[in-house]
Scaffold this motif. Structure first.
Motif, mmCIF file in Angstrom:
data_model
loop_
_atom_site.group_PDB
_atom_site.id
_atom_site.type_symbol
_atom_site.label_atom_id
_atom_site.label_comp_id
_atom_site.label_asym_id
_atom_site.label_seq_id
_atom_site.Cartn_x
_atom_site.Cartn_y
_atom_site.Cartn_z
ATOM 1 N N SER A 15 85.362 2.755 -8.077
ATOM 2 C CA SER A 15 84.327 2.792 -7.032
ATOM 3 C C SER A 15 83.037 3.420 -7.551
ATOM 4 N N ILE A 16 83.136 4.427 -8.422
ATOM 5 C CA ILE A 16 81.934 5.023 -9.009
ATOM 6 C C ILE A 16 81.189 4.002 -9.855
ATOM 7 N N ILE A 17 81.939 3.250 -10.664
ATOM 8 C CA ILE A 17 81.310 2.253 -11.538
ATOM 9 C C ILE A 17 80.658 1.147 -10.710
ATOM 10 N N ILE A 18 81.359 0.684 -9.653
ATOM 11 C CA ILE A 18 80.770 -0.346 -8.792
ATOM 12 C C ILE A 18 79.498 0.177 -8.140
ATOM 13 N N GLY A 19 79.540 1.438 -7.680
ATOM 14 C CA GLY A 19 78.341 2.039 -7.098
ATOM 15 C C GLY A 19 77.206 2.125 -8.101
ATOM 16 N N ARG A 20 77.545 2.430 -9.339
ATOM 17 C CA ARG A 20 76.525 2.491 -10.393
ATOM 18 C C ARG A 20 75.908 1.112 -10.629
ATOM 19 N N PHE A 21 76.735 0.082 -10.619
ATOM 20 C CA PHE A 21 76.219 -1.275 -10.791
ATOM 21 C C PHE A 21 75.310 -1.659 -9.620
ATOM 22 N N ALA A 22 75.743 -1.305 -8.403
ATOM 23 C CA ALA A 22 74.927 -1.616 -7.229
ATOM 24 C C ALA A 22 73.579 -0.906 -7.317
ATOM 25 N N TYR A 23 73.588 0.338 -7.779
ATOM 26 C CA TYR A 23 72.336 1.073 -7.907
ATOM 27 C C TYR A 23 71.449 0.459 -8.993
ATOM 28 N N ALA A 24 72.063 -0.030 -10.071
ATOM 29 C CA ALA A 24 71.293 -0.691 -11.121
ATOM 30 C C ALA A 24 70.588 -1.918 -10.561
ATOM 31 N N GLY A 25 71.293 -2.667 -9.709
ATOM 32 C CA GLY A 25 70.667 -3.821 -9.078
ATOM 33 C C GLY A 25 69.552 -3.411 -8.143
ATOM 34 N N TYR A 26 69.773 -2.335 -7.383
ATOM 35 C CA TYR A 26 68.727 -1.845 -6.479
ATOM 36 C C TYR A 26 67.503 -1.375 -7.258
ATOM 37 N N ALA A 27 67.712 -0.665 -8.366
ATOM 38 C CA ALA A 27 66.598 -0.178 -9.171
ATOM 39 C C ALA A 27 65.799 -1.323 -9.768
ATOM 40 N N ALA A 28 66.494 -2.443 -10.026
ATOM 41 C CA ALA A 28 65.817 -3.574 -10.653
ATOM 42 C C ALA A 28 65.001 -4.385 -9.661
ATOM 43 N N VAL A 29 65.521 -4.585 -8.452
ATOM 44 C CA VAL A 29 64.850 -5.485 -7.508
ATOM 45 C C VAL A 29 64.420 -4.795 -6.210
ATOM 46 N N GLY A 30 64.869 -3.561 -5.982
ATOM 47 C CA GLY A 30 64.470 -2.845 -4.771
ATOM 48 C C GLY A 30 65.025 -3.430 -3.494
ATOM 49 N N SER A 31 66.198 -4.065 -3.569
ATOM 50 C CA SER A 31 66.774 -4.704 -2.383
ATOM 51 C C SER A 31 67.410 -3.659 -1.463
ATOM 52 N N PRO A 32 67.026 -3.618 -0.175
ATOM 53 C CA PRO A 32 67.683 -2.700 0.769
ATOM 54 C C PRO A 32 69.186 -2.968 0.884
ATOM 55 N N ASN A 33 69.585 -4.221 0.706
ATOM 56 C CA ASN A 33 70.991 -4.562 0.779
ATOM 57 C C ASN A 33 71.776 -3.876 -0.335
ATOM 58 N N LEU A 34 71.209 -3.867 -1.545
ATOM 59 C CA LEU A 34 71.860 -3.199 -2.662
ATOM 60 C C LEU A 34 71.859 -1.686 -2.480
ATOM 61 N N LEU A 35 70.861 -1.156 -1.816
ATOM 62 C CA LEU A 35 70.850 0.275 -1.523
ATOM 63 C C LEU A 35 71.992 0.617 -0.568
ATOM 64 N N ARG A 36 72.201 -0.226 0.441
ATOM 65 C CA ARG A 36 73.307 0.014 1.366
ATOM 66 C C ARG A 36 74.646 -0.063 0.644
ATOM 67 N N LEU A 37 74.765 -0.998 -0.286
ATOM 68 C CA LEU A 37 76.005 -1.096 -1.055
ATOM 69 C C LEU A 37 76.194 0.135 -1.944
ATOM 70 N N THR A 38 75.101 0.651 -2.495
ATOM 71 C CA THR A 38 75.181 1.877 -3.292
ATOM 72 C C THR A 38 75.692 3.024 -2.446
ATOM 73 N N LEU A 39 75.136 3.175 -1.248
ATOM 74 C CA LEU A 39 75.585 4.232 -0.338
ATOM 75 C C LEU A 39 77.041 4.025 0.067
ATOM 76 N N ALA A 40 77.432 2.762 0.213
ATOM 77 C CA ALA A 40 78.817 2.462 0.585
ATOM 78 C C ALA A 40 79.783 2.985 -0.462
ATOM 79 N N PHE A 41 79.500 2.702 -1.718
ATOM 80 C CA PHE A 41 80.444 3.105 -2.758
ATOM 81 C C PHE A 41 80.331 4.587 -3.101
ATOM 82 N N ILE A 42 79.197 5.207 -2.818
ATOM 83 C CA ILE A 42 79.115 6.670 -2.920
ATOM 84 C C ILE A 42 80.051 7.298 -1.894
#
Length: 209
Positions: A15-42
């Motif tokens: 779950s930590i690794i998936i959250g890290r991947f989601a955050y990498a996607g958010y950092a790259a494109v700034g998608s609010p959806n990816l931010l929510r996924l990052t918070l989900a896996f945190i």
């Protein structure tokens, strides 16, 4: 206890690794959806930490810590459901549907939950959320036929099955704890490969949630 600890640590790592991947996607494109996924896996990761810590806590605290861990994971599942719902078409109001689904365990708890404990209620809410988002994800797969969507939907369905297995633990204490944990880790494992593509900059491939 060793098996339960190892299984929880495996779930935590995934779950930590998936959250890290989601955050990498958010950092790259700034998608609010990816931010929510990052918070989900945190939140899900925090849940694994609490559940693992409960194994070492005394009888006075282990139950509360375990329930808190399950509640943290339920919050994570809610963020996943919300992320999927906000991507749905405009003629569908996901927040209202999720709210309506959450009322089911609340209204039926006094009749179907033995002992009416908070842990039972948290698990039932998690199950409702996971069923909702897994059905929506599989419906998306039927339209797109993308393997990544299928893997995410299968992972979410496996997580829902894990909650069902855990329910039998209330009837036969100690018997289904490890199978339920193993199913939960397997669910996150199925989601690992699609989400790992976020870390490789291939955001367009992960459209299941």
């Amino acid at each position: 206890m060793e098996i339960e600890l190892a299984t929880n640590l495996a779930g935590l790592a995934i779950s930590i690794i998936i959250g890290r991947f989601a955050y990498a996607g958010y950092a790259a494109v700034g998608s609010p959806n990816l931010l929510r996924l990052t918070l989900a896996f945190i939140s899900i990761s925090a849940g694994f930490v609490l559940i693992a810590t409960a194994l070492f806590a005394g009888p006075a605290f282990s139950g509360a810590m375990n329930t808190s861990g399950l509640a943290a994971q339920a919050v994570g599942y809610f963020f996943i459901a919300m992320s999927h719902g906000l991507k749905s078409s405009s003629d569908f109001v996901p927040s209202r549907h999720v709210a309506a689904l959450l009322l089911v365990p609340l209204t039926t708890a006094p009749f179907i939950i033995p002992g009416n404990s908070i842990e039972h209620l948290v698990r039932s809410i998690s199950f409702i959320l996971l069923v909702y988002v897994s059905i929506e994800t599989m419906a998306s797969y039927m339209q797109t036929r993308k393997n990544s969507t299928l893997m995410i939907g299968s992972g979410l369905g496996t997580l829902a099955a894990a909650e069902i297995v855990a329910w039998y633990g209330f009837i036969f204490p100690g018997t289904f704890a490890i199978p339920a944990l193993a199913a939960k880790v397997a669910g996150f494992g199925l989601m690992f490969v699609p989400f790992s593509r976020l870390g490789l900059g291939r955001m367009e491939k992960v459209d299941g949630v």
